[in-house]
Enzyme design. Structure first.
Site, PDB file in Angstrom:
ATOM      1  N   ASP A 145      16.664  98.536  38.647  1.00 59.10           N
ATOM      2  CA  ASP A 145      17.814  99.299  39.112  1.00 59.10           C
ATOM      3  C   ASP A 145      17.479  99.875  40.495  1.00 59.10           C
ATOM      4  O   ASP A 145      16.302  99.995  40.866  1.00 59.10           O
ATOM      5  CB  ASP A 145      18.082 100.422  38.108  1.00 59.10           C
ATOM      6  CG  ASP A 145      19.165 101.364  38.562  1.00 59.10           C
ATOM      7  OD1 ASP A 145      20.264 100.895  38.918  1.00 59.10           O
ATOM      8  OD2 ASP A 145      18.910 102.586  38.574  1.00 59.10           O
ATOM      9  N   ASP A 186      19.805 102.751  42.541  1.00 59.68           N
ATOM     10  CA  ASP A 186      20.128 104.182  42.673  1.00 59.68           C
ATOM     11  C   ASP A 186      19.487 104.994  41.551  1.00 59.68           C
ATOM     12  O   ASP A 186      19.705 104.730  40.368  1.00 59.68           O
ATOM     13  CB  ASP A 186      21.640 104.390  42.647  1.00 59.68           C
ATOM     14  CG  ASP A 186      22.316 103.845  43.892  1.00 59.68           C
ATOM     15  OD1 ASP A 186      21.606 103.407  44.809  1.00 59.68           O
ATOM     16  OD2 ASP A 186      23.558 103.859  43.941  1.00 59.68           O
ATOM     17  N   ASP A 245      17.220 104.046  35.143  1.00 66.69           N
ATOM     18  CA  ASP A 245      17.307 105.475  34.814  1.00 66.69           C
ATOM     19  C   ASP A 245      18.590 105.884  34.104  1.00 66.69           C
ATOM     20  O   ASP A 245      18.653 106.981  33.558  1.00 66.69           O
ATOM     21  CB  ASP A 245      17.192 106.304  36.101  1.00 66.69           C
ATOM     22  CG  ASP A 245      18.470 106.261  36.925  1.00 66.69           C
ATOM     23  OD1 ASP A 245      18.922 105.155  37.278  1.00 66.69           O
ATOM     24  OD2 ASP A 245      19.035 107.334  37.206  1.00 66.69           O
TER      25      ASP A 245
END
Length: 282
Positions: free
Chosen positions: A12, A14, A219
């Protein structure tokens, strides 16, 4: 491919490789160089658009690896990952697969469902560049690239949470996929990050006749399918308070957020066995 990677690192962006607040990735730069030197492939799997990622791929020196954008709605392959029978490459040399539904068709469906339900929904892609910049902290030019959706629609919900849950059920009942990132709710067709990760792992097997090792880092709730589709996973401490609970036995939870957590997770798994052993070298 001159040297087939032994490890595919699906990451991922961001809140993971990029800091949630200022999008800085400098703490991860040494490990990006190290992975490149080892011959491993770092594959972005992001909610960002292809227009946004084009800039980042150059900055991160990831032009020669595949990528996934818009939470699985677009998969891009460089020349080394193509097979006969694939669609012809675009002008930038990339072959694109769009397994979901076009963004304009999604927008039409969302507007119709919102009107039918009286739902207070706004589409991120329909904001002005200045409005998008204010919401994301991006410069207006970058915010404009973030609005160039191809297979998903981030939503702004102006109602309460119970109302959102009701509308979410309506969307899912209409055959749409709904997920949450660090900032927005995202609506797509029948796609997600995990399906894209498994597709790329299968493409690697088709090309090289063997499986690659896989490691995933993320996240947010939209990273759950990614983290559950890999052998080993890293759940990076989020800058949000959204629950994230992957069904993954080989899971490491970081103490640090953002790119520092990204490094922490890599070091947990890659230094645990020793870099040569992990990368399949004797």
């Amino acid at each position: 491919m001159e040297r087939a990677p032994r490890l595919l690192v699906f990451t991922d962006l961001d809140g993971s490789l990029l800091d949630h607040h200022d999008y800085d990735w400098s703490p991860a730069a040494p490990w990006l160089r190290r992975l490149a030197a080892r011959g491993d492939a770092v594959i972005p799997v992001t909610s960002k658009t292809r227009a946004e990622l084009a800039v980042l791929r150059r900055q991160l020196h990831l032009e020669h690896t595949p990528f996934v954008t818009e939470n699985g709605a677009v998969v891009g392959l460089p020349a080394e990952w193509r097979r006969p029978g694939d669609p012809p490459p675009e002008s930038d040399g990339l072959t694109l697969f769009t397994p979901g539904e076009p963004a304009d068709a999604l927008a039409a469906r969302l507007h119709a469902l919102a009107a039918e339900q009286g739902a207070p929904v706004r589409l991120f892609s329909e904001l002005s560049d200045d409005e998008a910049a204010a919401l994301t902290g991006l410069p207006p030019a970058d915010a404009a690239r973030a609005r160039q959706r191809e297979g998903s629609q981030p939503l702004l919900w102006d109602g309460d949470e119970p109302g959102w849950q009701r509308f979410c059920k309506v969307l899912e009942g209409d055959g749409l996929t709904v997920t949450r990132g660090g900032r927005f709710r995202h609506v797509m067709g029948r796609v997600d990050k995990g399906r894209a990760v498994r597709w790329l792992a299968a493409r690697y097997r088709e090309l090289h006749g063997r499986d690659a090792r896989t490691l995933g880092l993320g996240d947010g709730p939209n990273d759950l399918p990614l983290l559950e589709a890999v052998e080993r996973a890293v759940l990076i401490r989020g800058a949000h308070d959204l629950p994230v609970a992957p069904r993954q036995d080989a899971l490491y939870r970081t103490g640090q957020p953002g790119p520092r957590g990204w490094v922490e997770g890599l070091e947990h798994w890659l230094l645990k066995d020793g870099p040569d052993k992990e990368n399949g070298h004797e």
